[in-house]
Each structure stands twice: as structure tokens, then as C-alpha cells.
Design a protein around this motif. Structure first.
Motif, PDB file in Angstrom:
ATOM      1  N   CYS A 136      -6.754  32.852   9.429  1.00 49.97           N
ATOM      2  CA  CYS A 136      -8.070  32.089  10.579  1.00 49.97           C
ATOM      3  C   CYS A 136      -8.728  33.012  10.181  1.00 49.97           C
ATOM      4  N   PHE A 139     -11.501  34.710  11.921  1.00 46.36           N
ATOM      5  CA  PHE A 139     -12.371  35.304  13.297  1.00 46.36           C
ATOM      6  C   PHE A 139     -11.114  37.092  11.749  1.00 46.36           C
ATOM      7  N   ARG A 140     -11.075  38.034  12.494  1.00 45.18           N
ATOM      8  CA  ARG A 140     -10.051  39.220  11.313  1.00 45.18           C
ATOM      9  C   ARG A 140     -10.053  40.884  13.248  1.00 45.18           C
ATOM     10  N   CYS A 141     -10.031  40.391  14.220  1.00 45.93           N
ATOM     11  CA  CYS A 141      -9.937  40.782  15.443  1.00 45.93           C
ATOM     12  C   CYS A 141      -9.503  41.604  15.218  1.00 45.93           C
ATOM     13  N   TYR A 162      -7.645  44.016  17.032  1.00 42.45           N
ATOM     14  CA  TYR A 162      -6.422  44.150  18.072  1.00 42.45           C
ATOM     15  C   TYR A 162      -5.284  43.313  16.941  1.00 42.45           C
ATOM     16  N   CYS A 163      -5.701  42.548  16.423  1.00 40.64           N
ATOM     17  CA  CYS A 163      -4.416  41.013  15.773  1.00 40.64           C
ATOM     18  C   CYS A 163      -4.365  41.219  14.385  1.00 40.64           C
ATOM     19  N   MET A 164      -5.689  42.074  13.456  1.00 43.23           N
ATOM     20  CA  MET A 164      -5.222  41.838  12.244  1.00 43.23           C
ATOM     21  C   MET A 164      -6.128  43.166  11.941  1.00 43.23           C
ATOM     22  N   GLY A 221      -2.330  32.528  14.089  1.00 39.34           N
ATOM     23  CA  GLY A 221      -3.780  31.912  13.723  1.00 39.34           C
ATOM     24  C   GLY A 221      -4.598  31.698  13.937  1.00 39.34           C
ATOM     25  N   GLU A 222      -5.129  30.859  13.890  1.00 42.52           N
ATOM     26  CA  GLU A 222      -6.781  29.830  14.537  1.00 42.52           C
ATOM     27  C   GLU A 222      -5.987  28.233  13.861  1.00 42.52           C
ATOM     28  N   ASN A 230      -9.915  30.313  19.450  1.00 43.29           N
ATOM     29  CA  ASN A 230     -11.315  30.718  19.114  1.00 43.29           C
ATOM     30  C   ASN A 230     -12.441  30.647  19.736  1.00 43.29           C
ATOM     31  N   SER A 272      -0.451  36.913  15.152  1.00 41.96           N
ATOM     32  CA  SER A 272      -0.502  35.768  14.491  1.00 41.96           C
ATOM     33  C   SER A 272       0.291  35.296  13.601  1.00 41.96           C
TER      34      SER A 272
HETATM   35 FE1  SF4 Z   1      -8.493  36.711  16.754  1.00 44.43          FE
HETATM   36 FE2  SF4 Z   1      -7.495  35.021  16.743  1.00 44.43          FE
HETATM   37 FE3  SF4 Z   1      -8.164  35.413  14.874  1.00 44.43          FE
HETATM   38 FE4  SF4 Z   1      -5.788  36.833  15.866  1.00 44.43          FE
HETATM   39  S1  SF4 Z   1      -5.580  35.010  15.260  1.00 44.43           S
HETATM   40  S2  SF4 Z   1      -7.618  37.065  14.677  1.00 44.43           S
HETATM   41  S3  SF4 Z   1      -6.811  36.991  17.636  1.00 44.43           S
HETATM   42  S4  SF4 Z   1      -9.254  34.407  16.163  1.00 44.43           S
END
Ligand code: SF4
Ligand code: SAM
Length: 344
Positions: free
Chosen positions: A35, A37-39, A41-43, A81-82, A113, A340
Motif C-alpha cells: 500500500c 499509505f500506512r493507516c 489502525y491497519c498497519m 492492500g491498495e 484509498n 491489508s
Molecule cells: Fe490504509 Fe487501506 Fe493501506 Fe490499510 S490497506 S494502510 S487501510 S490505505
């Protein structure tokens, strides 16, 4: 006999029915665990991703999807993932569109995302995708950067504009996070509904180790709902998208608001889905460890017999539901893998 069972009986094929009598007609396919991003709550910030050599090719993912469609899958959600950072991903959407054209599949959807949407929205629409979910937890650019660690809100907004211009119906998914977005739910509701988009709130789930304590993030949606009712009239409606959200209409905005409540109200009794990862691992439940390897039978033969057998066998082990707990006494996540990996 349900409609699904009747159709299959007519075709001479047995549908996928789990031990609790639930027909499995929906798959979520995670096409990458990576991904941009590194949200929070997710990663965790430092993630180890799967080696690329372990991944199914896009052709193998397409074959896997076709096998499920042959077993009665009516809806496929492409996720990660994305999903839109996987190289060449439009090839998969293009090839899945043949099942939409033939009527074998009702719907292909995506959870994203939004970072790559400006580039891909039109092509997704041209491949027959009609609805997408975009994850967006806050409208504040600084908070957005803090929650996603790496994300740029302006880019996601451009992506949402592009999606709507392309004709895609957009649903916004927001994870309810204590101390992050809990003071701004009305703003999200009014923004989403003002643009003609549904909005769904999601409770954070204990999946994988992250850098923070889940208990500090977790906000029960039962509380959120109560506080929204001080401000809005929430009218329960009978709207279903095939997923776990329960919807109300917000009388003041006229828009739909969904609640996904894996923690406070378990919805497993109506579960119709399973998840396949980018390595071909089939998880029969998001919140349990049991899994089946589909990559080996997929690669063992050009015939789908072994693959179909492995899928059927796995469905006989689909568990009744998840056992999520978030409290101060429970330090470990319910399952070790992050959302993810399994795909949201
Ligand atoms: Fe954020 Fe989705 Fe990436 Fe998880 S998979 S870090 S929720 S954007
Ligand atoms: N990257 C895409 C995205 O963010 O939409 C697709 C994959 S992401 C794992 C799918 C959904 O899962 C997102 O809406 C995200 O907010 C949600 N999610 C991730 N980790 C979660 C967790 N631990 N609990 C609840 N929802 C989570």
C-alpha cells in the motif's frame, strides 16, 4: 430451497453452502498486501511485505475468480492492500468484465484509498465497475496525513471527483477512531450526503500488530449512533449491498448512513463471503486463522478439478463467526495478519 440453490439444481451443480446453511456467493480478492499509505489502525509503520515471487499472477487471479463464479459467486470485491497500486491491475478488471457481460457475475466492486483514482476511475467504469468504496476517515488534511501516515488528502479528493465524473457511485468508508475523527462525524455525513455519496462507519477490529493500542482507538458505534441521534433523525431502512452494513436514512440530509459493527453487533449469521489473498490463500473468515491453500491446486494442473475440490473442502470448514475482543486485558490481536493481507 433458496433461489441460489434452485438455480444450481437446474444447472446440475451444487452451490457453495457452508455447515451453517449460508450460501457463499461473494468473494473479496486481495490483489496485493502492499500500500502507498500506512493507516495507523491497519498497519505498523515498518511492515514486512510478501515477496513478489509468492504472488499469484493476474492471469492466475482471473482463473481463480472464474472458478468461484462457476461455483455460484455473484459478486467480487477487489481489495488489498491498495488494489490500484498493483502493476497492470486494469488487466484483471478488463478480463473480469466478460463475466459481467455474460451475466454470470452481478457486480465487480473495488475498495480503495483513492490515491490512484484520478488515473483509473474512467477505466474502471469502462470495465463495468459501477460502485466503489473509498476509505476516508477525516476531511482535515493534517489529521488525514497523521492517520494515513503517508496520504495526501487533496489527491484523494481529486480521485473522488474523477470517480463521480466517470459515473461511478462512490461510498465513503470511515473507521470510527477515538480522538481522531470522533468530533467530526456530522461534518463527514453532511459532506458525503451533500455530494450524493453513501457513508459507512466501521468499528476498528483487532487484526495484526500495529504500533498503537487498539483499546485507545476503539469507539463502539452504538455510542456514535446515540450521539448522532441527538442531532439527526435516523430512520432504519431496508437497504442492502450484500455486505455487513446496516443502513439508516438521515432525515435531515436525505442520505444513507451505514454502520459496520463487528465488535458491538456481530453480523456473522448472515455472512455470505470468503476472502482470497494475493498468494491464493482462502480465508473462510476475516477473524479466524483457518485457511486453505488454493495456489498449489491452481498451479498443479490446467484443469480446475483440484481447485474446485479445494474450494468445496474449505467451505465445509467455514466457521460460525469471529471472536473479536478489544479491552485492556486482551493485548494480542484476534488474528496475527493485518487487514491489508486478508483484504477489507
Ligand atoms: Fe490504509 Fe487501506 Fe493501506 Fe490499510 S490497506 S494502510 S487501510 S490505505
Ligand atoms: N487500501 C484500501 C482502502 O483503504 O480502502 C483497501 C484495503 S483496506 C484494508 C479496506 C478497509 O479496511 C478500509 O476501509 C480500511 O479503513 C479498513 N480497515 C483496515 N484495517 C482495519 C481494522 N483493523 N479494523 C477495521 N477496519 C480496518
Amino acid at each position: 430451497m433458496t433461489i441460489v440453490e434452485k438455480n444450481f439444481t437446474a444447472m446440475g451443480t451444487a452451490p457453495l453452502i457452508d455447515p451453517f446453511g449460508r450460501a457463499v456467493t461473494y468473494i473479496r480478492v486481495s490483489v496485493t498486501d502492499r500500500c502507498d499509505f500506512r493507516c495507523v489502525y491497519c498497519m505498523s509503520e515498518d511492515m514486512n511485505f510478501l515477496p513478489k515471487r509468492d504472488l499469484l499472477t493476474l492471469e492466475e487471479l482471473d482463473r481463480l475468480c472464474a472458478a468461484f463464479i462457476g461455483l455460484g459467486t455473484r459478486k467480487i470485491r477487489v481489495t488489498g492492500g491498495e488494489p490500484l497500486v498493483r502493476r497492470g491491475i486494469m488487466t484483471l478488471f478488463r478480463s473480469l468484465s466478460r463475466h459481467l457481460e455474460s451475466g454470470a457475475l452481478e457486480e465487480v466492486t473495488v475498495t480503495t484509498n483513492g490515491s490512484q483514482l484520478a488515473k483509473y476511475a474512467r477505466e474502471l467504469f469502462d470495465c463495468g465497475v459501477q460502485r466503489i468504496n473509498v476509505s476516508l476517515d477525516t476531511l482535515d488534511a493534517d489529521r488525514f496525513r497523521a492517520v494515513t501516515r503517508w496520504g495526501d488528502l487533496a489527491r484523494v479528493m481529486e480521485g473522488i471527483d474523477a470517480a463521480q465524473e466517470a459515473g461511478l457511485a462512490v461510498k465513503i468508508n470511515a473507521v470510527a477512531l477515538r480522538g481522531v475523527n470522533d468530533d467530526a462525524f456530522p461534518q463527514l455525513i453532511e459532506w458525503a450526503h451533500g455530494r450524493g455519496m453513501d457513508l459507512t462507519f466501521i468499528e476498528v477490529m483487532p487484526l495484526g500488530d500495529i504500533d498503537a493500542a487498539r483499546v485507545d482507538q476503539y469507539l463502539p458505534l452504538s455510542d456514535v449512533r446515540k450521539s448522532l441521534m441527538q442531532r439527526y433523525s435516523l430512520e432504519p431502512i431496508d437497504y442492502q449491498t450484500g455486505g455487513p452494513a446496516r443502513y439508516v436514512r438521515v432525515k435531515e440530509t436525505g442520505g444513507r448512513l451505514g454502520f459496520i459493527t463487528p465488535m458491538t453487533h456481530n453480523f456473522c449469521e448472515s455472512c455470505n463471503r470468503v476472502r482470497v489473498t494475493c498468494t491464493g490463500t482462502l480465508y473462510m473468515c476475516l477473524g479466524q486463522e483457518d485457511a486453505a491453500d488454493l495456489r498449489a491446486p491452481l498451479r498443479a494442473s490446467d484443469s480446475d478439478d483440484g481447485l474446485v475440490g479445494a474450494i468445496r473442502d474449505a467451505i465445509t470448514r467455514k466457521p460460525k463467526g469471529h471472536d473479536f475482543i478489544i479491552d485492556r486485558a486482551t493485548a494480542n490481536p484476534a488474528v496475527g495478519r493485518h487487514m491489508s493481507v486478508t483484504g477489507g
